[in-house]
Design a protein around this motif. Sequence first.
Motif, PDB file in Angstrom:
ATOM      1  N   GLY A 182      35.819  41.903  42.366  1.00 51.45           N
ATOM      2  CA  GLY A 182      35.244  40.640  41.951  1.00 51.45           C
ATOM      3  C   GLY A 182      34.069  40.202  42.792  1.00 51.45           C
ATOM      4  N   GLY A 183      33.864  40.856  43.904  1.00 56.90           N
ATOM      5  CA  GLY A 183      32.784  40.504  44.798  1.00 56.90           C
ATOM      6  C   GLY A 183      31.458  41.112  44.386  1.00 56.90           C
ATOM      7  N   SER A 184      30.453  40.895  45.236  1.00 61.43           N
ATOM      8  CA  SER A 184      29.090  41.348  44.949  1.00 61.43           C
ATOM      9  C   SER A 184      28.493  42.073  46.145  1.00 61.43           C
ATOM     10  N   GLY A 207      26.018  44.331  32.088  1.00 58.09           N
ATOM     11  CA  GLY A 207      26.440  42.951  32.237  1.00 58.09           C
ATOM     12  C   GLY A 207      26.903  42.595  33.637  1.00 58.09           C
ATOM     13  N   ARG A 208      27.060  43.611  34.494  1.00 55.92           N
ATOM     14  CA  ARG A 208      27.505  43.350  35.870  1.00 55.92           C
ATOM     15  C   ARG A 208      26.441  43.736  36.900  1.00 55.92           C
ATOM     16  N   PHE A 209      25.685  44.786  36.611  1.00 54.55           N
ATOM     17  CA  PHE A 209      24.682  45.282  37.553  1.00 54.55           C
ATOM     18  C   PHE A 209      23.280  44.994  37.012  1.00 54.55           C
ATOM     19  N   SER A 254      16.004  47.902  43.911  1.00 50.45           N
ATOM     20  CA  SER A 254      17.256  47.265  44.307  1.00 50.45           C
ATOM     21  C   SER A 254      18.267  47.328  43.174  1.00 50.45           C
ATOM     22  N   LEU A 255      19.521  47.154  43.538  1.00 48.30           N
ATOM     23  CA  LEU A 255      20.605  47.109  42.559  1.00 48.30           C
ATOM     24  C   LEU A 255      21.547  45.974  42.939  1.00 48.30           C
ATOM     25  N   GLN A 256      21.540  44.925  42.134  1.00 50.67           N
ATOM     26  CA  GLN A 256      22.463  43.817  42.329  1.00 50.67           C
ATOM     27  C   GLN A 256      23.740  44.132  41.582  1.00 50.67           C
ATOM     28  N   MET A 257      24.847  44.147  42.304  1.00 46.95           N
ATOM     29  CA  MET A 257      26.127  44.506  41.712  1.00 46.95           C
ATOM     30  C   MET A 257      27.075  43.327  41.815  1.00 46.95           C
ATOM     31  N   ASN A 258      27.468  42.803  40.677  1.00 46.19           N
ATOM     32  CA  ASN A 258      28.393  41.673  40.614  1.00 46.19           C
ATOM     33  C   ASN A 258      29.698  42.101  39.955  1.00 46.19           C
ATOM     34  N   SER A 259      30.714  41.290  40.127  1.00 46.11           N
ATOM     35  CA  SER A 259      32.025  41.558  39.512  1.00 46.11           C
ATOM     36  C   SER A 259      32.468  42.987  39.768  1.00 46.11           C
ATOM     37  N   LEU A 260      32.377  43.394  41.002  1.00 49.42           N
ATOM     38  CA  LEU A 260      32.698  44.776  41.351  1.00 49.42           C
ATOM     39  C   LEU A 260      34.166  45.084  41.094  1.00 49.42           C
ATOM     40  N   GLU A 261      34.392  46.315  40.692  1.00 44.01           N
ATOM     41  CA  GLU A 261      35.730  46.801  40.367  1.00 44.01           C
ATOM     42  C   GLU A 261      36.052  48.011  41.248  1.00 44.01           C
ATOM     43  N   PRO A 262      37.331  48.268  41.478  1.00 43.60           N
ATOM     44  CA  PRO A 262      37.680  49.453  42.288  1.00 43.60           C
ATOM     45  C   PRO A 262      37.055  50.738  41.750  1.00 43.60           C
ATOM     46  N   THR A 307      32.660  50.607  48.735  1.00 47.83           N
ATOM     47  CA  THR A 307      34.101  50.674  48.577  1.00 47.83           C
ATOM     48  C   THR A 307      34.600  49.327  48.088  1.00 47.83           C
ATOM     49  N   VAL A 308      35.281  49.344  46.957  1.00 48.12           N
ATOM     50  CA  VAL A 308      35.797  48.114  46.361  1.00 48.12           C
ATOM     51  C   VAL A 308      37.320  48.161  46.414  1.00 48.12           C
TER      52      VAL A 308
END
Length: 114
Positions: free
Chosen positions: A14-16, A64-66, A78-86, A111-112
């Motif tokens: 869920g983090g970024s 929709g997340r990155f 750059s790559l913004q990554m939101n709502s990260l999943e394992p 690592t998520v």
Amino acid sequence: VQLQASGGGLVQAGGSLRLSCATSGIFIRPFTMGWYRQGVGKQREMVAEITNGGTTTYADSVKGRFTISRDSAKNSVSLQMNSLEPEDTAAYYCTVRTKTGDYWGQGTLVTVSS
């Protein structure tokens, strides 16, 4: 030509995170830039690409997340990554795709945790 990726780390689901890739020895403006990733025991896969005109392509799993972006003045992507999943856990690599071949950075580990 050198590509230096940074910004990886350990984050909870869920983090970024925001990955950055600084380049040297090449003027990136004419070329497509991209981020790929490779998980343990998996093949390297495309995560996102951005053309010199700003057209973006994303893997279905990250849509929709990155968000990929580029700054040609700073020679970086750059790559913004939101709502990260394992499932996003992997080494992430930036690349410059030229007519004569692709250049790759050394990778940054994401690592998520669940």
